[in-house]
Design a protein around this motif. Structure first.
Motif, PDB file in Angstrom:
ATOM      1  N   ALA A  14       0.878  -1.201   0.061  1.00 21.33           N
ATOM      2  CA  ALA A  14       0.162   0.029   0.112  1.00 21.33           C
ATOM      3  C   ALA A  14       0.852   1.372  -0.001  1.00 21.33           C
ATOM      4  O   ALA A  14       0.639   2.355  -0.835  1.00 21.33           O
ATOM      5  CB  ALA A  14      -0.752   0.095   1.316  1.00 21.33           C
ATOM      6  N   ALA A  15       1.940   1.202   0.781  1.00 19.86           N
ATOM      7  CA  ALA A  15       2.830   2.349   0.769  1.00 19.86           C
ATOM      8  C   ALA A  15       3.526   2.763  -0.377  1.00 19.86           C
ATOM      9  O   ALA A  15       3.623   3.604  -0.961  1.00 19.86           O
ATOM     10  CB  ALA A  15       3.908   2.061   1.616  1.00 19.86           C
ATOM     11  N   ILE A  16       3.828   1.449  -1.203  1.00 20.75           N
ATOM     12  CA  ILE A  16       4.473   1.587  -2.444  1.00 20.75           C
ATOM     13  C   ILE A  16       3.556   2.233  -3.482  1.00 20.75           C
ATOM     14  O   ILE A  16       3.716   3.114  -4.261  1.00 20.75           O
ATOM     15  CB  ILE A  16       5.094   0.310  -2.899  1.00 20.75           C
ATOM     16  N   LEU A  17       2.114   1.801  -3.396  1.00 18.29           N
ATOM     17  CA  LEU A  17       1.104   2.323  -4.351  1.00 18.29           C
ATOM     18  C   LEU A  17       0.977   3.795  -3.987  1.00 18.29           C
ATOM     19  O   LEU A  17       0.694   4.588  -5.116  1.00 18.29           O
ATOM     20  CB  LEU A  17       0.044   1.364  -4.011  1.00 18.29           C
ATOM     21  N   VAL A  18       0.834   4.072  -2.733  1.00 21.69           N
ATOM     22  CA  VAL A  18       0.281   5.298  -2.345  1.00 21.69           C
ATOM     23  C   VAL A  18       1.928   6.408  -3.079  1.00 21.69           C
ATOM     24  O   VAL A  18       1.448   7.494  -3.681  1.00 21.69           O
ATOM     25  CB  VAL A  18       0.330   5.802  -0.922  1.00 21.69           C
ATOM     26  N   SER A  19       3.009   5.869  -2.841  1.00 21.23           N
ATOM     27  CA  SER A  19       4.136   6.767  -3.273  1.00 21.23           C
ATOM     28  C   SER A  19       4.121   6.913  -4.934  1.00 21.23           C
ATOM     29  O   SER A  19       4.338   7.735  -5.476  1.00 21.23           O
ATOM     30  CB  SER A  19       5.283   5.973  -2.591  1.00 21.23           C
ATOM     31  N   GLY A  20       3.795   5.713  -5.513  1.00 15.29           N
ATOM     32  CA  GLY A  20       3.667   5.919  -6.882  1.00 15.29           C
ATOM     33  C   GLY A  20       2.608   6.759  -7.463  1.00 15.29           C
ATOM     34  O   GLY A  20       2.933   7.435  -8.376  1.00 15.29           O
ATOM     35  N   LEU A  21       1.603   6.785  -6.876  1.00 13.02           N
ATOM     36  CA  LEU A  21       0.473   7.851  -7.262  1.00 13.02           C
ATOM     37  C   LEU A  21       0.951   9.161  -6.986  1.00 13.02           C
ATOM     38  O   LEU A  21       0.585   9.910  -7.814  1.00 13.02           O
ATOM     39  CB  LEU A  21      -0.647   7.465  -6.169  1.00 13.02           C
ATOM     40  N   GLY A  22       1.689   9.365  -5.926  1.00 12.05           N
ATOM     41  CA  GLY A  22       2.366  10.810  -5.645  1.00 12.05           C
ATOM     42  C   GLY A  22       3.250  11.219  -6.734  1.00 12.05           C
ATOM     43  O   GLY A  22       3.043  12.286  -6.998  1.00 12.05           O
ATOM     44  N   LEU A  23       3.935  10.314  -7.249  1.00 10.10           N
ATOM     45  CA  LEU A  23       5.022  10.606  -8.297  1.00 10.10           C
ATOM     46  C   LEU A  23       4.254  10.947  -9.322  1.00 10.10           C
ATOM     47  O   LEU A  23       4.669  11.714 -10.392  1.00 10.10           O
ATOM     48  CB  LEU A  23       5.941   9.239  -8.354  1.00 10.10           C
ATOM     49  N   THR A  24       3.137   9.982  -9.771  1.00 10.32           N
ATOM     50  CA  THR A  24       2.523  10.082 -10.858  1.00 10.32           C
ATOM     51  C   THR A  24       1.674  11.380 -11.090  1.00 10.32           C
ATOM     52  O   THR A  24       1.851  12.072 -11.997  1.00 10.32           O
ATOM     53  CB  THR A  24       1.264   9.074 -10.975  1.00 10.32           C
ATOM     54  N   GLN A  25       1.091  11.823  -9.925  1.00 12.45           N
ATOM     55  CA  GLN A  25       0.540  13.097  -9.687  1.00 12.45           C
ATOM     56  C   GLN A  25       1.602  14.252 -10.077  1.00 12.45           C
ATOM     57  O   GLN A  25       1.289  15.381 -10.610  1.00 12.45           O
ATOM     58  CB  GLN A  25      -0.271  13.360  -8.354  1.00 12.45           C
ATOM     59  N   ALA A  26       2.743  14.118  -9.265  1.00 10.87           N
ATOM     60  CA  ALA A  26       3.749  15.308  -9.358  1.00 10.87           C
ATOM     61  C   ALA A  26       4.006  15.343 -10.865  1.00 10.87           C
ATOM     62  O   ALA A  26       4.519  16.469 -11.438  1.00 10.87           O
ATOM     63  CB  ALA A  26       4.720  14.868  -8.620  1.00 10.87           C
ATOM     64  N   ALA A  27       4.290  14.300 -11.715  1.00  9.06           N
ATOM     65  CA  ALA A  27       4.487  14.296 -13.116  1.00  9.06           C
ATOM     66  C   ALA A  27       3.509  14.911 -13.937  1.00  9.06           C
ATOM     67  O   ALA A  27       3.639  15.817 -14.749  1.00  9.06           O
ATOM     68  CB  ALA A  27       4.927  13.014 -13.563  1.00  9.06           C
ATOM     69  N   ALA A  28       2.214  14.483 -13.485  1.00  4.81           N
ATOM     70  CA  ALA A  28       0.876  15.299 -14.278  1.00  4.81           C
ATOM     71  C   ALA A  28       1.051  16.762 -13.855  1.00  4.81           C
ATOM     72  O   ALA A  28       0.708  17.378 -14.823  1.00  4.81           O
ATOM     73  CB  ALA A  28      -0.148  14.540 -13.760  1.00  4.81           C
ATOM     74  N   ASP A  29       1.500  17.009 -12.767  1.00  8.06           N
ATOM     75  CA  ASP A  29       1.424  18.622 -12.490  1.00  8.06           C
ATOM     76  C   ASP A  29       2.611  19.380 -13.091  1.00  8.06           C
ATOM     77  O   ASP A  29       2.543  20.584 -13.181  1.00  8.06           O
ATOM     78  CB  ASP A  29       1.792  18.809 -11.055  1.00  8.06           C
ATOM     79  N   THR A  30       3.370  18.724 -13.895  1.00 12.27           N
ATOM     80  CA  THR A  30       4.457  19.426 -14.986  1.00 12.27           C
ATOM     81  C   THR A  30       4.220  18.992 -16.326  1.00 12.27           C
ATOM     82  O   THR A  30       3.990  17.867 -16.606  1.00 12.27           O
ATOM     83  CB  THR A  30       5.911  19.262 -14.203  1.00 12.27           C
ATOM     84  N   GLN A  31       4.932  19.801 -17.077  1.00  9.53           N
ATOM     85  CA  GLN A  31       4.853  19.459 -18.688  1.00  9.53           C
ATOM     86  C   GLN A  31       6.198  19.888 -18.978  1.00  9.53           C
ATOM     87  O   GLN A  31       6.551  21.170 -18.993  1.00  9.53           O
ATOM     88  CB  GLN A  31       3.595  20.045 -18.991  1.00  9.53           C
ATOM     89  N   GLU A  32       6.601  19.356 -20.226  1.00 10.73           N
ATOM     90  CA  GLU A  32       7.728  19.839 -20.921  1.00 10.73           C
ATOM     91  C   GLU A  32       7.123  20.871 -21.758  1.00 10.73           C
ATOM     92  O   GLU A  32       6.099  20.608 -22.450  1.00 10.73           O
ATOM     93  CB  GLU A  32       8.359  18.768 -21.775  1.00 10.73           C
ATOM     94  N   LEU A  33       8.020  21.885 -22.006  1.00  9.33           N
ATOM     95  CA  LEU A  33       7.762  23.004 -22.862  1.00  9.33           C
ATOM     96  C   LEU A  33       8.203  22.738 -24.338  1.00  9.33           C
ATOM     97  O   LEU A  33       9.427  22.315 -24.349  1.00  9.33           O
ATOM     98  CB  LEU A  33       8.165  24.350 -22.251  1.00  9.33           C
ATOM     99  N   PRO A  34       7.457  23.255 -24.986  1.00  9.45           N
ATOM    100  CA  PRO A  34       7.924  23.006 -26.528  1.00  9.45           C
ATOM    101  C   PRO A  34       9.148  23.849 -27.058  1.00  9.45           C
ATOM    102  O   PRO A  34       9.150  24.774 -26.310  1.00  9.45           O
ATOM    103  CB  PRO A  34       6.702  23.237 -27.330  1.00  9.45           C
ATOM    104  N   SER A  35      10.038  23.343 -27.748  1.00  5.58           N
ATOM    105  CA  SER A  35      11.231  23.821 -27.909  1.00  5.58           C
ATOM    106  C   SER A  35      11.153  25.200 -28.364  1.00  5.58           C
ATOM    107  O   SER A  35      12.025  26.271 -28.128  1.00  5.58           O
ATOM    108  CB  SER A  35      12.190  23.085 -28.826  1.00  5.58           C
ATOM    109  N   GLU A  36      10.201  25.320 -29.443  1.00  4.67           N
ATOM    110  CA  GLU A  36       9.944  26.687 -29.960  1.00  4.67           C
ATOM    111  C   GLU A  36       9.419  27.818 -29.054  1.00  4.67           C
ATOM    112  O   GLU A  36      10.027  29.061 -28.999  1.00  4.67           O
ATOM    113  CB  GLU A  36       8.828  26.847 -31.194  1.00  4.67           C
ATOM    114  N   PHE A  37       8.758  27.303 -27.738  1.00  2.00           N
ATOM    115  CA  PHE A  37       8.433  28.313 -26.857  1.00  2.00           C
ATOM    116  C   PHE A  37       9.720  28.578 -26.075  1.00  2.00           C
ATOM    117  O   PHE A  37       9.876  29.812 -25.768  1.00  2.00           O
ATOM    118  CB  PHE A  37       7.424  27.696 -26.028  1.00  2.00           C
TER     119      PHE A  37
END
Length: 227
Positions: A14-37
């Motif tokens: 359960a701890a691993i699952l919660v930790s994994g969900l936290g990492l997934t959410q953190a990744a979802a909260d960021t995005q790579e910006l296009p190179s032209e931008f």
């Protein structure tokens, strides 16, 4: 003992699952910006002396979907610098997060000798002993959002200073930003006491948060400026 071991593994999973969900959410909260931008904004930042550390901080905000202050968040600049470059008034507004807005007002050259003598800079010209400015471009860069329009205006006393015409609003957004508009706005066409004649253009954007950006022209007495 077997029951305790089963409980231990269940809790660990359960701890691993919660930790994994936290990492997934953190990744979802960021995005790579296009190179032209990234190329556009860093080119402007470099040209106006924004430090590498500040640039990294600003890009981190944008990757997280947070707008920088220069995009029109309602924050006031902490410093404004002006310079005259080849017939163009350039104003650079710096905000508390280090972001900048670069604003320009096209101006014709001052006549070298008496009388009315026009000199176009992309169409901008003057007449009436330097008081009447025609077909002059107002433009602004607000971190991936660009606005512009053309205007005719007259400098003079309180009774005379006014904006005679305004047209051709444009907006540009660099992906991942998207824009709607632009729309021309009129506050007043003639100066009223200490209140400048003011017209402008507005656009709405989204893609790193969302917001509204305005670019305006002020004409008061014997001067004209923007934002």
């Amino acid at each position: 003992m077997a029951r305790k071991m089963s409980y231990f593994f269940a809790v660990s999973a359960a701890a691993i699952l919660v930790s994994g969900l936290g990492l997934t959410q953190a990744a979802a909260d960021t995005q790579e910006l296009p190179s032209e931008f990234v190329t556009e904004v860093t080119t402007v930042w470099n040209a106006h002396g924004v430090s590498a550390a500040t640039q990294e901080s600003l890009l981190t905000k944008l990757k997280a979907g947070e707008p920088v202050e220069a995009m029109g968040t309602g924050a006031a600049p902490v410093f404004v610098g002006e310079s005259e470059v080849e017939g163009t008034l350039e104003k650079v507004s710096t905000y508390s997060d280090g972001s900048i807005a670069v604003l320009t007002l096209e101006r014709p050259a001052v006549p070298e000798w008496g009388g009315d003598r026009t000199r176009g800079v992309s169409g901008c010209s003057m007449s009436g002993a330097g008081r009447i400015h025609t077909n002059c471009k107002v433009s602004g860069w607000f971190t991936g959002v660009s606005l512009s329009f053309l205007a005719d205006y007259k400098l003079g006393t309180v009774e005379d200073a006014r904006i005679n015409n305004y047209w051709a609003p444009t907006v540009g957004c660099v992906f991942p930003l998207t824009c709607t508009g632009p729309t021309l706005e009129v506050t007043r066409l003639a100066q009223m006491g200490s209140l400048a004649a003011r017209v402008g253009v507005v656009a709405y954007w989204s893609g790193a948060g969302s917001g509204t950006t305005r670019l305006f022209l002020d004409v008061r007495d014997y001067s004209a400026t923007t934002n």
